[in-house]
Design an enzyme around this catalytic site. Sequence first.
Site, PDB file in Angstrom:
ATOM      1  N   ASN A   1      25.329  34.441  56.488  1.00  0.00           N
ATOM      2  CA  ASN A   1      25.869  34.175  57.827  1.00  0.00           C
ATOM      3  C   ASN A   1      27.373  34.425  57.847  1.00  0.00           C
ATOM      4  O   ASN A   1      28.159  33.622  58.345  1.00  0.00           O
ATOM      5  CB  ASN A   1      25.543  32.752  58.282  1.00  0.00           C
ATOM      6  CG  ASN A   1      25.793  32.557  59.775  1.00  0.00           C
ATOM      7  OD1 ASN A   1      25.859  33.519  60.532  1.00  0.00           O
ATOM      8  ND2 ASN A   1      25.941  31.307  60.192  1.00  0.00           N
TER       9      ASN A   1
ATOM     10  N   GLU B   1      23.134  39.408  56.112  1.00  0.00           N
ATOM     11  CA  GLU B   1      24.034  39.034  57.205  1.00  0.00           C
ATOM     12  C   GLU B   1      25.488  38.916  56.728  1.00  0.00           C
ATOM     13  O   GLU B   1      26.100  37.852  56.767  1.00  0.00           O
ATOM     14  CB  GLU B   1      23.568  37.748  57.907  1.00  0.00           C
ATOM     15  CG  GLU B   1      24.097  37.670  59.320  1.00  0.00           C
ATOM     16  CD  GLU B   1      23.491  36.556  60.165  1.00  0.00           C
ATOM     17  OE1 GLU B   1      23.864  36.468  61.343  1.00  0.00           O
ATOM     18  OE2 GLU B   1      22.651  35.771  59.661  1.00  0.00           O
TER      19      GLU B   1
ATOM     20  N   ASP C   1      15.649  37.780  54.507  1.00  0.00           N
ATOM     21  CA  ASP C   1      15.517  36.869  55.631  1.00  0.00           C
ATOM     22  C   ASP C   1      14.568  37.574  56.592  1.00  0.00           C
ATOM     23  O   ASP C   1      14.951  38.502  57.301  1.00  0.00           O
ATOM     24  CB  ASP C   1      16.885  36.618  56.286  1.00  0.00           C
ATOM     25  CG  ASP C   1      16.774  35.794  57.557  1.00  0.00           C
ATOM     26  OD1 ASP C   1      15.651  35.365  57.920  1.00  0.00           O
ATOM     27  OD2 ASP C   1      17.812  35.577  58.217  1.00  0.00           O
TER      28      ASP C   1
ATOM     29  N   ASN D   1      13.025  36.190  59.118  1.00  0.00           N
ATOM     30  CA  ASN D   1      13.093  35.622  60.466  1.00  0.00           C
ATOM     31  C   ASN D   1      11.705  35.310  61.022  1.00  0.00           C
ATOM     32  O   ASN D   1      11.475  35.390  62.230  1.00  0.00           O
ATOM     33  CB  ASN D   1      13.882  36.533  61.412  1.00  0.00           C
ATOM     34  CG  ASN D   1      15.362  36.198  61.415  1.00  0.00           C
ATOM     35  OD1 ASN D   1      15.747  35.044  61.592  1.00  0.00           O
ATOM     36  ND2 ASN D   1      16.201  37.204  61.192  1.00  0.00           N
TER      37      ASN D   1
ATOM     38  N   HIS E   1      21.713  29.075  56.036  1.00  0.00           N
ATOM     39  CA  HIS E   1      20.580  29.288  55.143  1.00  0.00           C
ATOM     40  C   HIS E   1      20.908  28.695  53.774  1.00  0.00           C
ATOM     41  O   HIS E   1      22.074  28.509  53.424  1.00  0.00           O
ATOM     42  CB  HIS E   1      20.298  30.780  54.962  1.00  0.00           C
ATOM     43  CG  HIS E   1      19.752  31.453  56.175  1.00  0.00           C
ATOM     44  ND1 HIS E   1      18.454  31.891  56.272  1.00  0.00           N
ATOM     45  CD2 HIS E   1      20.349  31.788  57.349  1.00  0.00           C
ATOM     46  CE1 HIS E   1      18.261  32.472  57.445  1.00  0.00           C
ATOM     47  NE2 HIS E   1      19.402  32.424  58.124  1.00  0.00           N
TER      48      HIS E   1
END
Length: 266
Positions: free
Chosen positions: A10, A36, A149, A151, A249
């Site tokens: 992130n 990310e 990830d 999602n 995360h």
Amino acid sequence: MLRIITLNLNGIRSAWRKGVLPWAAAQNADVFCLQELKAQTSDLGAEMKAPAGLHAFYHCAEQKGYSGVGLWCRQRPDQVYDRLGDEEFDREGRYLRADFANLSIVSLYQPSGSSSEQRQQAKFRFMDMIYPRLADLRASGREVIVCADWNIAHREIDLRNWRGNRNNSGFLPEERAWVSRLLSEAGWCDVYRDLHPEATDQAYTWWSNRGQAWAKNVGWRLDYQLATPGIARAAKHAAVYKAQRFSDHAPLTIDYEYRLQTGGAD
């Protein structure tokens, strides 16, 4: 022993300020798969480009402050690939693959569809595009570990409030069915689930920043290592690290009884 850690940062710069590098240095991991980044190459400091003792590779998105994936490898890979051959998603920096002899390790960041219907449709396009590519990797004869990830929370035990999220992105029936197809039809193994088939709240890897989700452990399991059966059977230990927070995360660490090799060794 081969140790692989996957983590959605992130934002690499934000995670850096929160101490992700000192933590990573203490993990004795062979490969870190990062998602990310939210950074361009020009945003990365010298230490990010060359973390001590690690070979760093990044595939940044063209859009500033968006997406991007990375790999930190203790051994230099034989080859690194950063293209899927799909213009839309290659621009978004969602794929990075390192080959070590007969083993491929992939860092992948599947789009989130939670922000708008437009992004949900992009997520579906990505799922349609990546599925046959994953099938080709599975059929290549190589051992492969895809750290992502995704999602998507696959099963009801993979998120706290599953009843209230049945019509929300990340737990839609068609998303969950797609993961089931990867496992049943395409032959991939969900390594954490194979080791911990009934784990619930200890398996969560993401928490919303809203409503004290972290404090109340109202989480989702979105970060998986999917592997081909041979290397999946070598997995011995898997755990989600929650003692420190570098992101919304948490890191997922899996240890495999496997010797990482390079240079085309058997």
